[in-house]
Write a protein that holds these residues in place. Structure first.
Motif, short mmCIF file in Angstrom:
data_model
loop_
_atom_site.label_atom_id
_atom_site.label_comp_id
_atom_site.label_asym_id
_atom_site.label_seq_id
_atom_site.Cartn_x
_atom_site.Cartn_y
_atom_site.Cartn_z
N LEU A 1 62.42 50.24 18.01
CA LEU A 1 61.25 49.84 18.78
C LEU A 1 60.00 50.59 18.33
O LEU A 1 58.92 50.01 18.17
CB LEU A 1 61.48 50.09 20.27
N VAL A 2 60.15 51.90 18.14
CA VAL A 2 59.00 52.71 17.72
C VAL A 2 58.55 52.31 16.32
O VAL A 2 57.34 52.17 16.07
CB VAL A 2 59.35 54.22 17.80
N LYS A 3 59.49 52.12 15.42
CA LYS A 3 59.12 51.71 14.05
C LYS A 3 58.41 50.36 14.06
O LYS A 3 57.43 50.17 13.34
CB LYS A 3 60.36 51.65 13.16
N ARG A 4 58.91 49.43 14.86
CA ARG A 4 58.28 48.11 14.94
C ARG A 4 56.87 48.23 15.50
O ARG A 4 55.93 47.63 14.99
CB ARG A 4 59.12 47.18 15.81
N ASP A 5 56.71 49.04 16.55
CA ASP A 5 55.40 49.23 17.15
C ASP A 5 54.43 49.86 16.14
O ASP A 5 53.29 49.43 16.03
CB ASP A 5 55.52 50.11 18.39
N ALA A 6 54.89 50.85 15.41
CA ALA A 6 54.04 51.51 14.41
C ALA A 6 53.66 50.53 13.31
O ALA A 6 52.53 50.55 12.81
CB ALA A 6 54.75 52.73 13.84
N GLY A 7 54.58 49.68 12.92
CA GLY A 7 54.30 48.67 11.89
C GLY A 7 53.28 47.65 12.34
O GLY A 7 52.46 47.19 11.56
N GLU A 8 53.30 47.30 13.63
CA GLU A 8 52.34 46.35 14.14
C GLU A 8 50.93 46.90 14.09
O GLU A 8 49.99 46.18 13.81
CB GLU A 8 52.70 45.95 15.58
N VAL A 9 50.79 48.19 14.31
CA VAL A 9 49.47 48.80 14.22
C VAL A 9 48.93 48.67 12.81
O VAL A 9 47.78 48.31 12.59
CB VAL A 9 49.53 50.29 14.66
N GLY A 10 49.77 48.96 11.82
CA GLY A 10 49.35 48.82 10.43
C GLY A 10 49.00 47.39 10.10
O GLY A 10 48.01 47.12 9.42
N HIS A 11 49.80 46.45 10.59
CA HIS A 11 49.54 45.04 10.33
C HIS A 11 48.23 44.61 10.97
O HIS A 11 47.44 43.89 10.37
CB HIS A 11 50.71 44.20 10.87
N THR A 12 47.97 45.07 12.18
CA THR A 12 46.73 44.74 12.88
C THR A 12 45.53 45.27 12.10
O THR A 12 44.51 44.58 11.97
CB THR A 12 46.74 45.33 14.30
N PHE A 13 45.65 46.48 11.55
CA PHE A 13 44.55 47.05 10.76
C PHE A 13 44.27 46.19 9.53
O PHE A 13 43.11 45.90 9.22
CB PHE A 13 44.89 48.48 10.33
N VAL A 14 45.32 45.78 8.83
CA VAL A 14 45.14 44.98 7.62
C VAL A 14 44.48 43.64 7.97
O VAL A 14 43.58 43.18 7.26
CB VAL A 14 46.49 44.76 6.89
N GLU A 15 44.90 43.02 9.06
CA GLU A 15 44.29 41.76 9.48
C GLU A 15 42.81 41.95 9.81
O GLU A 15 41.97 41.14 9.43
CB GLU A 15 45.01 41.20 10.71
N ALA A 16 42.48 43.03 10.50
CA ALA A 16 41.09 43.30 10.85
C ALA A 16 40.25 43.55 9.60
O ALA A 16 39.11 43.06 9.50
CB ALA A 16 40.99 44.49 11.80
N ALA A 17 40.81 44.26 8.65
CA ALA A 17 40.08 44.51 7.39
C ALA A 17 39.85 43.21 6.64
O ALA A 17 38.77 42.99 6.08
CB ALA A 17 40.86 45.51 6.53
N ALA A 18 40.85 42.34 6.60
CA ALA A 18 40.71 41.06 5.92
C ALA A 18 39.64 40.20 6.60
O ALA A 18 38.82 39.56 5.93
CB ALA A 18 42.04 40.33 5.88
N ASP A 19 39.64 40.19 7.93
CA ASP A 19 38.62 39.45 8.67
C ASP A 19 37.22 39.99 8.37
O ASP A 19 36.27 39.23 8.18
CB ASP A 19 38.88 39.50 10.18
N PHE A 20 37.10 41.31 8.32
CA PHE A 20 35.82 41.95 8.02
C PHE A 20 35.33 41.53 6.63
O PHE A 20 34.17 41.15 6.45
CB PHE A 20 35.96 43.47 8.09
N MET A 21 36.23 41.60 5.66
CA MET A 21 35.84 41.25 4.29
C MET A 21 35.43 39.78 4.19
O MET A 21 34.48 39.44 3.50
CB MET A 21 36.99 41.54 3.32
N LYS A 22 36.14 38.92 4.89
CA LYS A 22 35.80 37.51 4.87
C LYS A 22 34.44 37.27 5.52
O LYS A 22 33.62 36.51 5.01
CB LYS A 22 36.88 36.70 5.58
N GLN A 23 34.19 37.95 6.64
CA GLN A 23 32.93 37.79 7.35
C GLN A 23 31.74 38.25 6.51
O GLN A 23 30.67 37.66 6.56
CB GLN A 23 32.98 38.58 8.66
#
Length: 75
Positions: free
Chosen positions: A36-58
């Motif tokens: 559970l903890v590993k999955r939660d930590a991975g989601e944070v990293g995934h969320t960061f990458v998505e936000a960075a991609a959205d920023f770059m696209k914008q």
């Protein structure tokens, strides 16, 4: 990888839910919580990458203007 002991206190309902979910998955409570903890930590990293991609696209046009089209696709 060496293991570290971590003691946590939860209410009885939470403890029982963890036991039942671990049992349903055929694993120990320790392993269940670790996953559970590993999955939660991975989601944070995934969320960061998505936000960075959205920023770059914008701001793609701003970057293109600043660095020029000849740099497109280069590092």
């Amino acid at each position: 990888m060496p293991k570290t002991q971590l003691n946590v206190r939860v209410d009885e309902a939470t403890a029982e839910a963890a036991r039942q979910r671990a049992l349903q998955r055929g694993m120990s409570v320790n392993r269940y919580i670790e996953e559970l903890v590993k999955r939660d930590a991975g989601e944070v990293g995934h969320t960061f990458v998505e936000a960075a991609a959205d920023f770059m696209k914008q701001y793609e046009s701003v970057f293109a203007e600043e660095f020029g089209p000849e740099r497109k696709g280069t590092r």
